[in-house]
Design a protein around this motif. Sequence first.
Motif, mmCIF file in Angstrom:
data_model
loop_
_atom_site.group_PDB
_atom_site.id
_atom_site.type_symbol
_atom_site.label_atom_id
_atom_site.label_comp_id
_atom_site.label_asym_id
_atom_site.label_seq_id
_atom_site.Cartn_x
_atom_site.Cartn_y
_atom_site.Cartn_z
ATOM 1 N N ALA A 32 14.116 11.615 1.938
ATOM 2 C CA ALA A 32 14.267 10.502 0.996
ATOM 3 C C ALA A 32 12.938 9.842 0.620
ATOM 4 C CB ALA A 32 15.214 9.453 1.577
ATOM 5 N N PHE A 33 11.993 9.793 1.553
ATOM 6 C CA PHE A 33 10.792 8.993 1.322
ATOM 7 C C PHE A 33 9.507 9.809 1.199
ATOM 8 C CE2 PHE A 33 13.902 6.270 3.352
ATOM 9 C CZ PHE A 33 13.900 5.185 2.498
ATOM 10 N N TYR A 34 9.533 11.038 1.648
ATOM 11 C CA TYR A 34 8.328 11.870 1.632
ATOM 12 C C TYR A 34 8.568 13.146 0.825
ATOM 13 C CZ TYR A 34 6.653 8.772 5.297
ATOM 14 O OH TYR A 34 6.251 7.665 6.007
ATOM 15 N N THR B 18 18.658 9.958 9.863
ATOM 16 C CA THR B 18 17.996 10.816 10.841
ATOM 17 C C THR B 18 16.528 10.895 10.436
ATOM 18 O OG1 THR B 18 18.364 12.817 9.544
ATOM 19 C CG2 THR B 18 20.110 12.195 11.128
ATOM 20 N N HIS B 19 15.712 11.478 11.297
ATOM 21 C CA HIS B 19 14.308 11.681 10.921
ATOM 22 C C HIS B 19 14.199 12.595 9.700
ATOM 23 C CE1 HIS B 19 13.539 10.121 15.020
ATOM 24 N NE2 HIS B 19 12.453 9.642 14.441
ATOM 25 N N GLU B 20 15.089 13.589 9.642
ATOM 26 C CA GLU B 20 15.071 14.504 8.498
ATOM 27 C C GLU B 20 15.433 13.775 7.206
ATOM 28 O OE1 GLU B 20 16.803 15.176 11.412
ATOM 29 O OE2 GLU B 20 15.228 16.494 12.182
ATOM 30 N N MET B 21 16.386 12.866 7.288
ATOM 31 C CA MET B 21 16.770 12.100 6.090
ATOM 32 C C MET B 21 15.623 11.216 5.613
ATOM 33 S SD MET B 21 20.661 11.134 7.232
ATOM 34 C CE MET B 21 21.050 10.036 5.863
ATOM 35 N N VAL B 22 14.887 10.619 6.545
ATOM 36 C CA VAL B 22 13.720 9.808 6.179
ATOM 37 C C VAL B 22 12.711 10.693 5.456
ATOM 38 C CG1 VAL B 22 11.717 8.560 7.093
ATOM 39 C CG2 VAL B 22 14.003 8.047 7.957
ATOM 40 N N ARG C 99 0.833 -1.191 0.000
ATOM 41 C CA ARG C 99 0.000 0.000 0.000
ATOM 42 C C ARG C 99 0.872 1.246 0.000
ATOM 43 N NH1 ARG C 99 1.086 2.378 4.525
ATOM 44 N NH2 ARG C 99 1.196 1.272 6.486
ATOM 45 N N PRO C 100 0.299 2.385 -0.398
ATOM 46 C CA PRO C 100 1.081 3.627 -0.413
ATOM 47 C C PRO C 100 1.618 3.973 0.975
ATOM 48 C CG PRO C 100 -0.967 3.913 -1.623
ATOM 49 C CD PRO C 100 -1.059 2.583 -0.920
ATOM 50 N N LEU C 101 2.771 4.600 0.986
ATOM 51 C CA LEU C 101 3.411 5.065 2.210
ATOM 52 C C LEU C 101 2.538 6.129 2.865
ATOM 53 C CD1 LEU C 101 6.179 4.704 3.684
ATOM 54 C CD2 LEU C 101 6.962 6.676 2.390
ATOM 55 N N LYS C 102 2.403 6.052 4.183
ATOM 56 C CA LYS C 102 1.645 7.036 4.955
ATOM 57 C C LYS C 102 2.584 7.738 5.928
ATOM 58 C CE LYS C 102 -2.521 4.153 4.976
ATOM 59 N NZ LYS C 102 -3.432 3.375 5.837
ATOM 60 N N ASP C 103 2.143 8.871 6.446
ATOM 61 C CA ASP C 103 2.955 9.623 7.405
ATOM 62 C C ASP C 103 3.348 8.775 8.612
ATOM 63 O OD1 ASP C 103 2.883 11.874 5.805
ATOM 64 O OD2 ASP C 103 1.266 12.837 6.936
ATOM 65 N N GLU C 104 2.431 7.951 9.087
ATOM 66 C CA GLU C 104 2.712 7.157 10.291
ATOM 67 C C GLU C 104 3.725 6.025 10.050
ATOM 68 O OE1 GLU C 104 -1.428 5.726 8.819
ATOM 69 O OE2 GLU C 104 -0.441 7.648 9.097
ATOM 70 N N ASP C 105 4.129 5.818 8.806
ATOM 71 C CA ASP C 105 5.146 4.808 8.500
ATOM 72 C C ASP C 105 6.565 5.333 8.710
ATOM 73 O OD1 ASP C 105 3.125 3.009 7.654
ATOM 74 O OD2 ASP C 105 3.133 3.924 5.657
ATOM 75 N N ALA C 106 6.708 6.634 8.892
ATOM 76 C CA ALA C 106 8.044 7.240 8.994
ATOM 77 C C ALA C 106 8.863 6.634 10.128
ATOM 78 C CB ALA C 106 7.929 8.755 9.159
ATOM 79 N N GLU C 107 8.234 6.334 11.244
ATOM 80 C CA GLU C 107 8.987 5.782 12.383
ATOM 81 C C GLU C 107 9.506 4.378 12.070
ATOM 82 O OE1 GLU C 107 10.934 6.431 15.836
ATOM 83 O OE2 GLU C 107 9.730 7.872 14.725
ATOM 84 N N PHE C 108 8.747 3.596 11.322
ATOM 85 C CA PHE C 108 9.236 2.275 10.894
ATOM 86 C C PHE C 108 10.458 2.440 9.992
ATOM 87 C CE2 PHE C 108 5.093 1.001 12.319
ATOM 88 C CZ PHE C 108 5.289 -0.279 12.810
ATOM 89 N N LEU C 109 10.366 3.340 9.015
ATOM 90 C CA LEU C 109 11.506 3.581 8.129
ATOM 91 C C LEU C 109 12.722 4.034 8.926
ATOM 92 C CD1 LEU C 109 9.642 5.320 5.197
ATOM 93 C CD2 LEU C 109 10.786 3.099 5.097
ATOM 94 N N TYR C 110 12.513 4.932 9.853
ATOM 95 C CA TYR C 110 13.613 5.421 10.690
ATOM 96 C C TYR C 110 14.269 4.256 11.450
ATOM 97 C CZ TYR C 110 16.088 7.617 14.512
ATOM 98 O OH TYR C 110 17.052 7.963 15.418
ATOM 99 N N ASN C 111 13.462 3.415 12.068
ATOM 100 C CA ASN C 111 14.009 2.279 12.825
ATOM 101 C C ASN C 111 14.743 1.298 11.921
ATOM 102 O OD1 ASN C 111 13.092 3.249 15.310
ATOM 103 N ND2 ASN C 111 11.122 2.213 15.101
ATOM 104 N N TRP C 112 14.149 0.976 10.778
ATOM 105 C CA TRP C 112 14.787 0.047 9.849
ATOM 106 C C TRP C 112 16.109 0.602 9.353
ATOM 107 C CZ3 TRP C 112 9.754 -0.672 6.568
ATOM 108 C CH2 TRP C 112 8.856 -1.503 7.256
ATOM 109 N N LEU C 113 16.128 1.904 9.057
ATOM 110 C CA LEU C 113 17.318 2.506 8.467
ATOM 111 C C LEU C 113 18.316 3.002 9.509
ATOM 112 C CD1 LEU C 113 15.536 4.149 5.452
ATOM 113 C CD2 LEU C 113 17.037 2.145 5.434
#
Length: 179
Positions: free
Chosen positions: A49-51, A42-46, A11-25
């Motif tokens: 890069a993704f949003y 960093t959160h800014e890099m996520v 499914r499309p990326l949502k705002d609430e997915d940012a923390e998962f991306l941050y943890n994974w990366l």
Amino acid sequence: MRYEKGDIKVRPLKDEDAEFLYNWLNDPRILEYYEGRDKPFTHEMVEEAFYNDDKEKVACIVQYKGEKVGYLQYYPLDDETKLRYGYTNLDEFIYGTDQFIGDSRYWNKGVGTLMIKAMVEYFMLEKGLHRLVMDPMTWNRRAIRCYEKCGYSKARILPQNELHEGEWHDCWLMEYIPD
């Protein structure tokens, strides 16, 4: 992209997915294969890069049995990239993909294979593409095996294609061409 096949949901990326991306990366096991252990996010890099506002790239979260387990993005290849990859028919519809299983608990369990097979089915049924391509680094044998199990084949080496952990690495151009 919204697509479900068996236990896989994309499914499309949502705002609430940012923390998962941050943890994974920020997990060295993930960064060893995606982006590099020398580049924790960093959160800014996520966010960057993704949003971002890249209209061509579609960013998605992959779920397995309801759990967020990975990331997938796809994009049409521009003419410059097609030529760099050795494609001379610029009228072909060719999409590139990048993906990773971000939760290492799901590695070596067939989840990546299910994800790639679902993605291939979506693109062939919904988009009518001529081919799909990806470019894993030549040393990433686990990913290459997964892609080959899903019908991709090695087309050619892309020399010095990716900067990873301070060194340029060769990549395989792998392609899926429908029958």
